[in-house]
Write a protein that holds these residues in place. Structure first.
Motif, PDB file in Angstrom:
ATOM      1  N   MET A 149     102.515  68.079 123.166  1.00  0.00           N
ATOM      2  CA  MET A 149     102.801  66.634 123.140  1.00  0.00           C
ATOM      3  C   MET A 149     103.901  66.277 124.139  1.00  0.00           C
ATOM      4  SD  MET A 149     103.001  65.567 119.222  1.00  0.00           S
ATOM      5  CE  MET A 149     101.926  66.246 118.009  1.00  0.00           C
ATOM      6  N   VAL A 150     103.798  65.063 124.696  1.00  0.00           N
ATOM      7  CA  VAL A 150     104.862  64.582 125.575  1.00  0.00           C
ATOM      8  C   VAL A 150     105.482  63.314 124.971  1.00  0.00           C
ATOM      9  CG1 VAL A 150     105.416  63.662 127.862  1.00  0.00           C
ATOM     10  CG2 VAL A 150     103.988  65.694 127.635  1.00  0.00           C
ATOM     11  N   ASP A 151     104.717  62.203 124.920  1.00  0.00           N
ATOM     12  CA  ASP A 151     105.325  60.988 124.358  1.00  0.00           C
ATOM     13  C   ASP A 151     105.013  60.808 122.868  1.00  0.00           C
ATOM     14  OD1 ASP A 151     102.731  60.121 124.323  1.00  0.00           O
ATOM     15  OD2 ASP A 151     103.099  58.262 125.417  1.00  0.00           O
ATOM     16  N   GLY A 152     103.980  61.506 122.402  1.00  0.00           N
ATOM     17  CA  GLY A 152     103.656  61.482 120.971  1.00  0.00           C
ATOM     18  C   GLY A 152     103.061  60.188 120.465  1.00  0.00           C
ATOM     19  N   THR A 153     102.576  59.325 121.362  1.00  0.00           N
ATOM     20  CA  THR A 153     102.097  58.007 120.914  1.00  0.00           C
ATOM     21  C   THR A 153     100.621  57.751 121.212  1.00  0.00           C
ATOM     22  OG1 THR A 153     102.648  57.015 123.017  1.00  0.00           O
ATOM     23  CG2 THR A 153     104.346  56.949 121.313  1.00  0.00           C
ATOM     24  N   GLY A 154      99.918  58.715 121.774  1.00  0.00           N
ATOM     25  CA  GLY A 154      98.510  58.489 122.115  1.00  0.00           C
ATOM     26  C   GLY A 154      98.342  57.794 123.461  1.00  0.00           C
ATOM     27  N   GLY A 200      98.312  60.865 127.312  1.00  0.00           N
ATOM     28  CA  GLY A 200      97.152  61.736 127.534  1.00  0.00           C
ATOM     29  C   GLY A 200      97.504  63.209 127.675  1.00  0.00           C
ATOM     30  N   ALA A 201      98.788  63.530 127.646  1.00  0.00           N
ATOM     31  CA  ALA A 201      99.201  64.927 127.866  1.00  0.00           C
ATOM     32  C   ALA A 201      98.655  65.876 126.810  1.00  0.00           C
ATOM     33  CB  ALA A 201     100.722  65.014 127.872  1.00  0.00           C
ATOM     34  N   CYS A 202      98.486  65.367 125.591  1.00  0.00           N
ATOM     35  CA  CYS A 202      98.146  66.269 124.487  1.00  0.00           C
ATOM     36  C   CYS A 202      96.644  66.375 124.253  1.00  0.00           C
ATOM     37  CB  CYS A 202      98.847  65.821 123.221  1.00  0.00           C
ATOM     38  SG  CYS A 202      98.187  64.284 122.584  1.00  0.00           S
ATOM     39  N   PHE A 216      93.291  64.292 120.545  1.00  0.00           N
ATOM     40  CA  PHE A 216      94.681  64.109 120.969  1.00  0.00           C
ATOM     41  C   PHE A 216      95.570  64.694 119.867  1.00  0.00           C
ATOM     42  CE2 PHE A 216      92.398  61.188 123.545  1.00  0.00           C
ATOM     43  CZ  PHE A 216      93.091  61.146 124.745  1.00  0.00           C
ATOM     44  N   CYS A 265      98.622  64.308 119.144  1.00  0.00           N
ATOM     45  CA  CYS A 265      99.567  63.423 118.459  1.00  0.00           C
ATOM     46  C   CYS A 265      98.884  62.443 117.506  1.00  0.00           C
ATOM     47  CB  CYS A 265     100.442  62.684 119.460  1.00  0.00           C
ATOM     48  SG  CYS A 265      99.544  61.566 120.531  1.00  0.00           S
TER      49      CYS A 265
HETATM   50 FE1  FES Z   1     100.948  61.577 124.776  1.00  0.00          FE
HETATM   51 FE2  FES Z   1      99.582  62.533 122.707  1.00  0.00          FE
HETATM   52  S1  FES Z   1     101.517  63.105 123.402  1.00  0.00           S
HETATM   53  S2  FES Z   1      98.939  61.103 124.178  1.00  0.00           S
END
Ligand code: FES
Ligand code: NAD
Length: 279
Positions: A221-226, A229-231, A241, A243
């Motif tokens: 996870m990077v931003d954790g908000t969906g 797209g990192a996750c 995803f 997160c």
């Molecule tokens: Fe960024 Fe899931 S952590 S979309």
């Protein structure tokens, strides 16, 4: 603003904090995570909740200082404030949805690797509160890196293993799991939380042994908000995803090689551009 009530270094570079966040502690369950920001300009840091106290209105986090933001976080002391604590996010552990009768019929083992030991704690503690026994294998490189031993001893049957054999059993968590299995511990549910490579090899072994296994994909996870797209990961051939759909997934269905590759690429600007071009 969220007040830090306690801040301690558990071992080299791994920090524990207890933070006042009553709305989160009221609602959270084991397996869920938080997004924190140290200050207004800070990046979002997704962290699994390691413990919570509904009466005191507090949540506990454990963080390894690896990047600029986590280093900034690690410097904070009791009495300082965090700009944001958002949560609880993600889905609670599947175990929370099973009846206590069903849980009591299962022989459950948690595999906790390195810093991933901390997010295992609320699950083991929650089971203990329901009267359900479980085994926990903590794996660390060396004795000094074993964390939370005394707290785990109170909630589970604890097995410690160190890669260099300096404490407990000798070898990685996969060896400890195989040995415990050979000693007659026929587990029928496994939860593995730790470095991606550990979860990959635990799943390889549990597939051979026929033990259903849940993993936590929090590390990608990077931003954790969906939003970022990192996750993105592939589970059973489907895009998920971590997160939003996780963080916990059926480990036997996760494409670990793809997830580890994405994680590596996401660390550099060039890699991020490459991932964007592939989407
Ligand atoms: Fe960024 Fe899931 S952590 S979309
Ligand atoms: P580490 O490298 O010290 O490994 C911990 C243990 O994992 C080792 O002692 C070993 O027993 C086992 N392990 C490692 N490689 C293995 C392999 N190839 N086969 C079998 N077992 C293996 O761990 P660390 O440095 O404390 O971990 C940091 C990582 O943990 C970070 O990458 C972080 O993202 C991750 N982490 C994951 C979660 C999660 O939710 N999954 C939570 C917190 C931290």
């Amino acid at each position: 603003m969220f007040k830090i009530l306690e801040a301690n270094e558990l071992t080299t570079n791994i920090y524990q904090m207890i933070v006042e966040a009553p709305r989160v502690s009221d609602a959270c369950l084991p397996g869920q995570f938080l997004i924190i920001r140290v200050d207004e300009e800070g990046e979002r840091i997704p962290l699994t909740i390691c413990d919570y106290d509904r009466e005191k209105g507090t949540v506990e986090i454990v963080v390894q200082a690896i990047g600029a933001e986590t280093h900034k976080l690690s410097k904070l002391k009791a009495g300082d404030y965090l700009a944001d604590v958002v949560g609880p996010l993600g889905k609670p552990s599947d175990l929370c949805e099973e009846s206590v009768e069903d849980l009591k019929k299962k022989k459950i083992v948690f595999i906790a690797g390195g810093v991933g030991t901390a997010p295992v704690y609320p699950q083991a503690k929650w089971l203990k509160e329901q009267g359900v026994e479980c085994d926990v294998i903590i794996g660390a490189k060396t004795k000094d890196l074993v964390i939370m031993e005394e707290r785990f001893k109170k909630v589970c049957n604890l097995h410690i293993t160190t890669d260099d054999g300096s404490y407990g059993r000798s070898g990685m968590v996969t060896k400890a799991l195989q040995d415990l299995w050979d000693e007659g511990n026929k587990y029928d549910h496994c939860v593995a939380i730790g470095p991606m490579i550990m979860m990959k090899f635990v799943c390889k072994l549990t597939k051979e042994l026929g033990i259903p296994t849940i993993v936590s994909m929090n590390p990608i996870m990077v931003d954790g908000t969906g939003m970022c797209g990192a996750c993105r990961l592939t589970v059973d051939g489907q895009v998920k995803f971590a997160c939003v759909d996780g963080p916990e997934f059926d480990g036997h269905k996760v494409d670990f090689d793809q997830a580890m590759n994405r994680m590596k690429l996401y660390k550099t600007e060039e890699g991020r551009l490459l991932l964007k071009a592939q989407e």
